[in-house]
Write a protein that holds these residues in place. Structure first.
Motif, short mmCIF file in Angstrom:
data_model
loop_
_atom_site.label_atom_id
_atom_site.label_comp_id
_atom_site.label_asym_id
_atom_site.label_seq_id
_atom_site.Cartn_x
_atom_site.Cartn_y
_atom_site.Cartn_z
N ALA A 163 -9.42 6.24 8.96
CA ALA A 163 -8.15 5.34 9.34
C ALA A 163 -9.20 5.28 11.36
N LEU A 164 -9.09 6.59 11.52
CA LEU A 164 -9.66 5.63 13.05
C LEU A 164 -10.78 4.82 13.83
N ASN A 165 -11.36 4.70 12.51
CA ASN A 165 -12.55 3.74 12.99
C ASN A 165 -12.10 2.73 12.55
N PHE A 166 -10.72 2.33 11.11
CA PHE A 166 -11.18 1.40 11.11
C PHE A 166 -8.74 0.69 11.10
N PRO A 167 -8.44 1.16 11.66
CA PRO A 167 -7.05 1.52 12.20
C PRO A 167 -6.35 0.27 11.94
N ASP A 168 -6.80 -0.80 11.46
CA ASP A 168 -5.97 -2.26 11.23
C ASP A 168 -6.13 -1.85 9.61
N ASP A 169 -6.82 -1.41 9.01
CA ASP A 169 -6.43 -0.96 7.37
C ASP A 169 -6.09 0.50 7.06
N GLU A 170 -5.16 0.08 5.53
CA GLU A 170 -4.42 1.03 4.85
C GLU A 170 -5.54 2.67 4.15
N VAL A 171 -5.04 3.99 4.35
CA VAL A 171 -6.20 4.68 4.16
C VAL A 171 -5.28 5.75 3.28
N ILE A 172 -5.44 5.52 1.94
CA ILE A 172 -4.75 6.35 0.58
C ILE A 172 -4.94 7.66 0.45
N ALA B 37 -10.69 15.10 6.64
CA ALA B 37 -11.67 14.67 7.55
C ALA B 37 -11.90 13.06 7.24
N ALA B 38 -12.38 12.99 6.15
CA ALA B 38 -12.93 12.23 5.60
C ALA B 38 -11.43 10.28 6.04
N ALA B 39 -10.47 10.92 5.07
CA ALA B 39 -9.29 9.94 5.70
C ALA B 39 -8.66 9.97 7.02
N ARG B 40 -9.06 11.20 7.85
CA ARG B 40 -8.62 10.69 9.37
C ARG B 40 -9.73 9.89 10.19
N GLN B 41 -11.44 9.85 9.92
CA GLN B 41 -11.69 9.57 10.47
C GLN B 41 -11.66 8.33 10.31
N LEU C 193 -18.56 13.04 9.03
CA LEU C 193 -19.32 11.97 9.06
C LEU C 193 -19.97 10.46 7.82
N LEU C 194 -19.18 10.60 6.79
CA LEU C 194 -19.22 9.85 5.70
C LEU C 194 -18.33 8.65 5.84
N ALA C 195 -17.55 9.16 6.64
CA ALA C 195 -16.46 8.06 7.28
C ALA C 195 -17.25 7.48 8.52
N ASP C 196 -17.72 8.18 8.67
CA ASP C 196 -18.65 7.19 10.79
C ASP C 196 -19.26 6.65 9.49
N TRP C 197 -20.17 6.75 9.02
CA TRP C 197 -21.44 6.03 8.37
C TRP C 197 -20.86 4.80 7.42
N LEU C 198 -19.94 4.78 6.68
CA LEU C 198 -19.35 3.64 6.20
C LEU C 198 -18.44 2.84 7.25
N ALA C 199 -18.49 3.25 8.73
CA ALA C 199 -18.09 1.81 10.09
C ALA C 199 -19.42 1.79 10.30
N LEU D 119 -3.32 20.22 8.64
CA LEU D 119 -4.08 18.90 9.41
C LEU D 119 -3.22 17.79 7.98
N ALA D 120 -2.62 18.12 7.29
CA ALA D 120 -1.77 16.80 6.38
C ALA D 120 -0.81 16.20 7.33
N GLU D 121 -0.55 17.18 8.05
CA GLU D 121 1.01 16.97 8.28
C GLU D 121 0.37 15.80 9.32
N ASN D 122 -0.49 16.16 10.28
CA ASN D 122 -0.59 15.48 11.76
C ASN D 122 -1.71 14.24 11.49
N LEU D 123 -1.83 14.40 10.31
CA LEU D 123 -2.63 12.59 9.91
C LEU D 123 -2.44 11.13 10.42
N PRO D 124 -3.67 10.01 11.09
CA PRO D 124 -2.97 9.16 11.65
C PRO D 124 -1.77 8.39 10.97
#
Length: 438
Positions: free
Chosen positions: A53-62, A47-51, A388-394, A197-202
């Motif tokens: 990636a959506l919040n920062f579409p120009d950034d790579e998330v590993i 959930a954190a990685a997905r969000q 929510l952690l990903a949203d807070w970081l955004a 979920l892993a097969e459908n990440l951004p």
């Protein structure tokens, strides 16, 4: 710092082996850099990685996973996406009504997020919005149901109390005296869900599996090292539950409690007719040390009970044969009409528990963040806190983020050897007191 313990789950998880096979993503090699690195590809990390990636579409998330997606704790639970709060320290199991209402919103947000992904990507994970039964056999369990009913009245949540005479119409078995049915829980095949979920990440998420981290340098840009290379992060997110301790944080504040499940072979049509009841359902015990039971859409029966304290968070094979015998006894008590049904799989899985049932959410160190300690609610709570952690970081703030940031976090545990002695005694005593609920 050297990572103090690495995940090592058994390879006998029935959910993993009965879900659709997938080809794991390659292990990491060489040196990579990314603005965001997430450790742990369970419900929280996905959930954190997905969000992110959506919040920062120009950034790579590993996203880094030590084992295979679906093989770890996220794929080993009983498959309940729980909506309702259940404070076992409160007299009515609800406690402070203001906190309970916020926890309900938190759980529902995680549940809704998962259902959205399942529907959007067509993930085949046996998702059924069929509610759950909380079932009791003995007087202590019946008292728990009455207390929880009072709490649900206070929270204004729907339920149905089902008496012994009509329970076989629901569950097939006449083993239980009474059950409290609540309609909001969702049942899933957990390993199938996390695989999907892993097969459908951004597209801007890069997942590396079978990449256990051996060493971490918490400098201005955290660096993760493993056997074949290193990964440098602008910001690091730990979503590895009790293994967060082995990365140097919340040490002595989490309890890796293992519980155990067994899954039968599929029931034949004749056996399904003998059992009767609804075609799929899930029942949790009124006593927390009792037995969880599920009938799955593919017509298998799950038995889940027994506990062990594994301080390093790693599976211990010596427990499996002992718990298999318990599972066979629990099955026979509930389903005497099915004497020929055997188990295909028996496995263990870790719960990241804390003494005060509070997890951690927020900043751990400069450029290091975490959502850790799901306390047995990893499906919904892990999903919600990861997002929510990903949203807070955004830069976002809302009621749920503020609630999580204001929480006291996990209590400190007593030192060893007192910790192991105390936890093991409580586990043994709890299982003994559960009596026929086990």
């Amino acid at each position: 710092m050297k990572v103090q313990a690495l995940p090592a789950d058994d390879n006998t998880c029935g959910w993993y082996h009965t879900s659709t096979p997938r080809t794991p993503r390659p292990s990491h090699r060489g040196h990579s850099e990314a603005p965001w690195v997430v450790v742990g590809a369970g419900f929280t990390g996905l959930a954190a990685a997905r969000q992110l990636a959506l919040n920062f579409p120009d950034d790579e998330v590993i996203l880094v996973e030590a084992q295979e997606v679906g093989l770890g704790p996220a794929g080993r639970n009983a498959g309940f996406a729980i909506d309702l709060p259940h404070d076992i320290g409160a007299e009515d199991y609800i406690g402070d009504i203001r906190i309970a209402r916020t926890v309900l919103k938190l759980n529902l947000s995680g549940q809704a997020y998962l259902r959205q992904q399942v529907e959007r990507y067509g993930i085949d994970c046996q998702l059924k919005a069929c509610g759950k039964y909380q079932a009791a056999v003995e007087e202590r369990g019946l008292a728990v149901l009455d207390a929880y009913r009072r709490g649900l009245d206070k929270l204004d949540q729907p339920y149905q109390m089902i008496e012994r005479e009509t329970l076989p119409e629901h569950l097939g078995t006449d083993f239980y005296q009474r059950a409290l049915y609540t309609p909001g829980a969702v049942l899933i095949q957990p390993s199938a869900l996390v695989k999907g979920l892993a097969e459908n990440l951004p597209a801007n998420v890069t997942l590396f599996e079978r990449t256990p981290i051996l060493d971490v340098d918490y400098g201005s840009r955290p660096e993760l090292r493993h056997a074949a290379g290193r990964i440098t992060a602008g910001k690091l997110v730990l979503a590895n539950n009790s293994f967060g301790q082995h990365f140097g944080f919340l040490q002595g504040r989490m309890l890796p409690i293992f519980t155990y499940g067994s899954l039968t072979r599929p029931l034949t049509p004749d056996e399904q007719a003998l059992l009767g009841g609804r075609p799929y359902w899930g029942a949790i015990p009124a006593d927390p040390f009792g037995t969880t039971v599920r009938r799955t859409p593919d017509q298998r029966l799950l038995i889940r009970n027994s506990f062990s304290f594994n301080p390093d968070g790693r599976s211990n094979p010596k427990h499996l044969q002992r718990v298999l015998q318990r599972h066979q006894a629990s099955f026979a008590r509930r389903f005497p009409m099915l004497p020929q049904v055997t188990f295909d799989y028996t496995w263990g899985g870790a719960l990241a528990m804390t003494r005060n049932h509070n997890g951690f959410f927020g900043q751990l160190a400069p450029n290091v963040y975490g959502a850790l300690g799901c306390n047995g609610l990893g499906v919904t709570r892990g999903t919600a806190t990861g997002k929510l952690l990903a949203d807070w970081l955004a830069g976002e703030r809302d009621e749920l983020i503020d609630f999580l940031l204001a929480a006291p976090g996990p209590n400190a545990n007593p030192p060893q050897p007192f910790l192991s002695a105390g936890v093991n005694f409580n586990l043994l005593w709890g299982q003994y007191r559960a009596g026929c609920e086990s």
